[in-house]
Design a protein around this motif. Structure first.
Motif, PDB file in Angstrom:
ATOM      1  N   ALA A   1      -8.292  -0.160  -3.168  1.00  0.00           N
ATOM      2  CA  ALA A   1      -8.121  -0.460  -1.744  1.00  0.00           C
ATOM      3  C   ALA A   1      -8.504  -1.919  -1.497  1.00  0.00           C
ATOM      4  O   ALA A   1      -9.614  -2.214  -1.051  1.00  0.00           O
ATOM      5  CB  ALA A   1      -8.980   0.476  -0.891  1.00  0.00           C
TER       6      ALA A   1
ATOM      7  N   TYR B   1      -8.777   4.133   5.205  1.00  0.00           N
ATOM      8  CA  TYR B   1      -8.659   2.976   4.311  1.00  0.00           C
ATOM      9  C   TYR B   1      -9.932   2.145   4.432  1.00  0.00           C
ATOM     10  O   TYR B   1     -10.296   1.711   5.526  1.00  0.00           O
ATOM     11  CB  TYR B   1      -7.441   2.122   4.661  1.00  0.00           C
TER      12      TYR B   1
ATOM     13  N   LEU C   1       0.850  -1.191   0.000  1.00  0.00           N
ATOM     14  CA  LEU C   1       0.000   0.000   0.000  1.00  0.00           C
ATOM     15  C   LEU C   1       0.889   1.245   0.000  1.00  0.00           C
ATOM     16  O   LEU C   1       1.726   1.418   0.892  1.00  0.00           O
ATOM     17  CB  LEU C   1      -0.912   0.045   1.232  1.00  0.00           C
TER      18      LEU C   1
ATOM     19  N   ALA D   1      -9.864   9.456  -0.337  1.00  0.00           N
ATOM     20  CA  ALA D   1     -10.296   8.074  -0.126  1.00  0.00           C
ATOM     21  C   ALA D   1     -11.387   7.678  -1.121  1.00  0.00           C
ATOM     22  O   ALA D   1     -11.389   6.557  -1.642  1.00  0.00           O
ATOM     23  CB  ALA D   1     -10.780   7.887   1.308  1.00  0.00           C
TER      24      ALA D   1
ATOM     25  N   LEU E   1      -3.461   4.195  -0.015  1.00  0.00           N
ATOM     26  CA  LEU E   1      -3.975   4.534   1.304  1.00  0.00           C
ATOM     27  C   LEU E   1      -3.951   6.057   1.456  1.00  0.00           C
ATOM     28  O   LEU E   1      -2.921   6.692   1.242  1.00  0.00           O
ATOM     29  CB  LEU E   1      -3.110   3.855   2.378  1.00  0.00           C
TER      30      LEU E   1
END
Length: 231
Positions: free
Chosen positions: A127, A80, A35, A120, A59
């Protein structure tokens, strides 16, 4: 490794490739998930993941900068999947609280959280589920370590079985260990540390379109690899 004259890395891609070689020599392979911390950690993580043959994800993290001294972090937040992480640099946070109103710092965190949510959402498709996984957290370097501490917190909440921090450069004290991580892998840990960018010839900003392209290319390469393995 001690400080040397001049930059030690050409750019983030080369630093990530060197980091990947180092991890391979330590016996690490495809059985992990890499990540990258958005945004500057993604080019490093992409090169590292390619060398390991491991999946790559992104992330979201945001530093909480001291008002009028934004380069100095008093903390960081991370996101995350459905998990949120937070870390405060205790000494800096307490010092700033002594000289500024609490509401000012709350406003900084509110703005950072809004930007964190936006990041995000944009990269939610990159993810992967990390429940029970060995996770390698990768950035282009550590300064205060605040964003990486927040990242360790959030992946632990999301169920990672083991967390490894991998960075090209960090201050010596951060290169030794980090709470919540089983190990810290660092290529360069100078005694005297000024800034992450001083160790790169090219430390230009990484924009979000470039990040998305790297993640897409890594996903496509992984798909081709899996298809070959299945045949």
């Amino acid at each position: 490794m001690d400080r040397q004259a001049g930059p030690q890395f050409q750019d983030r891609d080369q630093a990530g490739a060197l980091l990947g070689e180092h991890l391979v020599k330590r016996g690490m392979g495809s059985g992990s998930i890499v990540l990258g911390l958005l945004r500057g950690g993604i080019p490093v993580a992409a090169a590292l993941a390619a060398r390991l043959g491991a999946p790559l994800g992104a992330l979201a993290v945001r530093k909480l900068g001291v008002p009028q001294q934004e380069e100095v972090a008093f903390g960081a937040v991370a996101s995350y999947r459905s998990c949120r992480g937070r870390y405060m640099v205790r000494t800096v946070h307490q010092h700033v609280l002594g000289s500024r109103a609490k509401a000012v710092l709350e406003e900084v965190e509110s703005r950072a959280s809004a930007e964190l949510d936006r990041l995000a959402r944009r990269f939610a498709d990159y993810a992967p589920d990390i429940t029970g996984a060995k996770v390698v957290l990768c950035d282009d370097g550590l300064a205060t370590g605040a964003t990486m501490h927040a990242a360790v917190d959030v992946v632990t909440q999301c169920g990672a079985q083991e967390v490894i921090v991998a960075v090209p450069v960090a201050p010596r004290i951060l290169a030794r260990s980090m709470a919540g991580a089983s190990s810290v892998i660092c290529l360069l840990a100078p005694r005297e540390f000024s800034a992450v960018g001083s160790h790169y010839e090219d430390f230009s900003q990484v924009d979000e379109d470039a990040v998305e392209q790297l993640l897409l290319e890594a996903r496509e390469a992984r798909g081709h690899h899996d298809a070959r393995e299945a045949n």
